[in-house]
Design a protein around this motif. Sequence first.
Motif, mmCIF file in Angstrom:
data_model
loop_
_atom_site.group_PDB
_atom_site.id
_atom_site.type_symbol
_atom_site.label_atom_id
_atom_site.label_comp_id
_atom_site.label_asym_id
_atom_site.label_seq_id
_atom_site.Cartn_x
_atom_site.Cartn_y
_atom_site.Cartn_z
ATOM 1 N N PHE A 72 -0.253 -2.860 15.810
ATOM 2 C CA PHE A 72 -1.191 -1.729 15.833
ATOM 3 C C PHE A 72 -2.639 -2.208 15.643
ATOM 4 O O PHE A 72 -3.437 -1.535 15.010
ATOM 5 N N ALA A 73 -2.950 -3.362 16.222
ATOM 6 C CA ALA A 73 -4.290 -3.948 16.076
ATOM 7 C C ALA A 73 -5.390 -3.008 16.557
ATOM 8 O O ALA A 73 -6.481 -2.959 15.976
ATOM 9 N N ASP A 74 -5.107 -2.234 17.608
ATOM 10 C CA ASP A 74 -6.115 -1.333 18.170
ATOM 11 C C ASP A 74 -5.857 0.134 17.830
ATOM 12 O O ASP A 74 -6.475 1.031 18.409
ATOM 13 N N ASP A 75 -4.930 0.356 16.905
ATOM 14 C CA ASP A 75 -4.572 1.739 16.565
ATOM 15 C C ASP A 75 -4.143 1.821 15.100
ATOM 16 O O ASP A 75 -2.960 1.983 14.798
ATOM 17 N N LYS A 76 -5.119 1.705 14.210
ATOM 18 C CA LYS A 76 -4.815 1.672 12.776
ATOM 19 C C LYS A 76 -4.270 3.004 12.264
ATOM 20 O O LYS A 76 -3.513 3.041 11.290
ATOM 21 N N GLU A 77 -4.640 4.095 12.927
ATOM 22 C CA GLU A 77 -4.113 5.396 12.521
ATOM 23 C C GLU A 77 -2.595 5.436 12.663
ATOM 24 O O GLU A 77 -1.890 5.975 11.809
ATOM 25 N N SER A 78 -2.091 4.850 13.748
ATOM 26 C CA SER A 78 -0.638 4.810 13.968
ATOM 27 C C SER A 78 0.041 3.894 12.959
ATOM 28 O O SER A 78 1.175 4.140 12.542
ATOM 29 N N LEU B 218 -1.780 7.522 -0.222
ATOM 30 C CA LEU B 218 -1.516 6.218 0.392
ATOM 31 C C LEU B 218 -2.829 5.543 0.766
ATOM 32 O O LEU B 218 -3.703 6.162 1.373
ATOM 33 N N VAL B 219 -2.940 4.287 0.384
ATOM 34 C CA VAL B 219 -4.073 3.452 0.787
ATOM 35 C C VAL B 219 -3.495 2.215 1.462
ATOM 36 O O VAL B 219 -2.600 1.569 0.908
ATOM 37 N N VAL B 220 -3.984 1.914 2.655
ATOM 38 C CA VAL B 220 -3.517 0.726 3.379
ATOM 39 C C VAL B 220 -4.629 -0.320 3.373
ATOM 40 O O VAL B 220 -5.766 -0.031 3.730
ATOM 41 N N THR B 221 -4.284 -1.516 2.924
ATOM 42 C CA THR B 221 -5.228 -2.629 2.952
ATOM 43 C C THR B 221 -4.690 -3.719 3.876
ATOM 44 O O THR B 221 -3.494 -4.041 3.834
ATOM 45 N N TYR B 222 -5.555 -4.270 4.692
ATOM 46 C CA TYR B 222 -5.123 -5.292 5.648
ATOM 47 C C TYR B 222 -5.424 -6.702 5.142
ATOM 48 O O TYR B 222 -5.162 -7.677 5.837
ATOM 49 N N ASP B 223 -5.952 -6.777 3.919
ATOM 50 C CA ASP B 223 -6.222 -8.072 3.298
ATOM 51 C C ASP B 223 -5.158 -8.358 2.244
ATOM 52 O O ASP B 223 -4.676 -7.435 1.566
ATOM 53 N N PRO B 224 -4.773 -9.623 2.058
ATOM 54 C CA PRO B 224 -3.759 -9.966 1.049
ATOM 55 C C PRO B 224 -4.217 -9.601 -0.365
ATOM 56 O O PRO B 224 -5.409 -9.666 -0.675
ATOM 57 N N PHE B 225 -3.269 -9.208 -1.192
ATOM 58 C CA PHE B 225 -3.571 -8.946 -2.594
ATOM 59 C C PHE B 225 -3.858 -10.258 -3.325
ATOM 60 O O PHE B 225 -3.267 -11.298 -2.997
ATOM 61 N N PRO B 226 -4.719 -10.232 -4.331
ATOM 62 C CA PRO B 226 -4.863 -11.416 -5.186
ATOM 63 C C PRO B 226 -3.592 -11.582 -6.011
ATOM 64 O O PRO B 226 -3.125 -10.625 -6.628
ATOM 65 N N MET B 227 -2.998 -12.767 -5.981
ATOM 66 C CA MET B 227 -1.708 -13.004 -6.626
ATOM 67 C C MET B 227 -1.822 -14.052 -7.729
ATOM 68 O O MET B 227 -2.656 -14.959 -7.669
ATOM 69 N N SER B 228 -0.939 -13.940 -8.719
ATOM 70 C CA SER B 228 -0.860 -14.937 -9.790
ATOM 71 C C SER B 228 -0.014 -16.110 -9.316
ATOM 72 O O SER B 228 0.553 -16.094 -8.220
ATOM 73 N N SER B 229 0.099 -17.134 -10.142
ATOM 74 C CA SER B 229 0.902 -18.311 -9.787
ATOM 75 C C SER B 229 2.386 -17.981 -9.680
ATOM 76 O O SER B 229 3.154 -18.708 -9.063
ATOM 77 N N THR B 230 2.803 -16.852 -10.305
ATOM 78 C CA THR B 230 4.202 -16.416 -10.233
ATOM 79 C C THR B 230 4.402 -15.334 -9.168
ATOM 80 O O THR B 230 5.389 -14.619 -9.179
ATOM 81 N N ILE C 265 3.538 3.647 8.083
ATOM 82 C CA ILE C 265 3.764 3.349 6.661
ATOM 83 C C ILE C 265 3.994 4.641 5.878
ATOM 84 O O ILE C 265 4.793 4.664 4.937
ATOM 85 N N GLN C 266 3.315 5.724 6.279
ATOM 86 C CA GLN C 266 3.509 7.005 5.603
ATOM 87 C C GLN C 266 4.956 7.475 5.718
ATOM 88 O O GLN C 266 5.502 8.095 4.796
ATOM 89 N N LYS C 267 5.608 7.170 6.833
ATOM 90 C CA LYS C 267 7.020 7.526 6.995
ATOM 91 C C LYS C 267 7.879 6.821 5.941
ATOM 92 O O LYS C 267 8.833 7.390 5.413
ATOM 93 N N THR C 268 7.529 5.561 5.662
ATOM 94 C CA THR C 268 8.246 4.820 4.620
ATOM 95 C C THR C 268 7.995 5.454 3.256
ATOM 96 O O THR C 268 8.916 5.587 2.443
ATOM 97 N N ILE C 269 6.735 5.839 3.004
ATOM 98 C CA ILE C 269 6.389 6.506 1.743
ATOM 99 C C ILE C 269 7.207 7.783 1.592
ATOM 100 O O ILE C 269 7.773 8.060 0.524
ATOM 101 N N ASP C 270 7.284 8.565 2.660
ATOM 102 C CA ASP C 270 8.042 9.822 2.632
ATOM 103 C C ASP C 270 9.517 9.567 2.334
ATOM 104 O O ASP C 270 10.156 10.323 1.593
ATOM 105 N N GLU C 271 10.049 8.490 2.920
ATOM 106 C CA GLU C 271 11.460 8.153 2.698
ATOM 107 C C GLU C 271 11.707 7.764 1.242
ATOM 108 O O GLU C 271 12.698 8.181 0.640
#
Length: 293
Positions: A232-238, A263-275, A243-249
């Motif tokens: 969905f590179a050219d269609d972020k709404e879709s 729902l908030v969608v981020t396209y950048d990786p989350f900052p993660m700990s060493s674990t 993802i909203q369908k998954t949330i609903d499920e």
Amino acid sequence: KGLMDGIRAKGALVGGFVKFMMGFWAFMKAILGFDFSKKFFGFITGKVSLNNVRVLISGGGPLAPIVVKQYNRLGMSFIEGYGMTETSPISTLNPMEAYKLGSVGRVLPGIEMKIKDADEDGNGLVCVKGTIVMKGYYKNEEATREIIDDDGFLNTGDIGHLDDDNYLFLTGRQKNLIVTSGGKNVFPEEIENEFQLYEDVEEVMIAGYAMQDGSEGIMAVVQPPDALIKQFADDKESCVARIQKTIDEVNRTLATYKKISKLVVTYDPFPMSSTKKIKRPVALKMLKEKGLI
């Protein structure tokens, strides 16, 4: 999730067959008391070098029951432990021969564990005492007094409850607790576990957010997998709608007060700990700076 993604990638027919056989062998195990699934599914587990593994050991955080069931149906068993650096190293153990689904294990001999300030469901602050507990933080008496009380009990910072067999069940971290308008306690980790096997979710962070009436709502911040982002590179709404369908499920499986309302969608990786855990404060700050929350 990665193992099941590989199966689904083979097509609906293969995916359906594997799912059916997983259920069939689980049923046969319950009837006959013998597990045939390990040999039968060797052609799958061998792809990730798990076909000769006798037991899987888990630590670092509670294992989602849905993940345990998935691996059990492929013929693999778990041993799970719970502890922290300050309790060198574990205080509970969930053994294969007496495994309780959803628990991090039974309190080990010589260790005292109590649940402080328990709520109506029996969940409270997990405190540990015994020879495994550290003497204190090096040259930091103030920090030591904050975590170890006068009776020698160490505050783990985890919320959970003990059952009648002295098995510990964790529900989340005290600092992550969300309190809803009805005064109900919601633990983000419990909801996050529900997303473990969804292919449209790479990572998810559950957090509270301020609603118009001043109460705290439940928000899901989702990082989609690369495949979905490309699709969905050219269609972020879709992409968001998918993802909203998954949330609903997931919402259909949750109690009313735990349901996700934002729902908030981020396209950048989350900052993660060493674990490989999401650094929540850092992630929330990052999202605020980007204007996403």
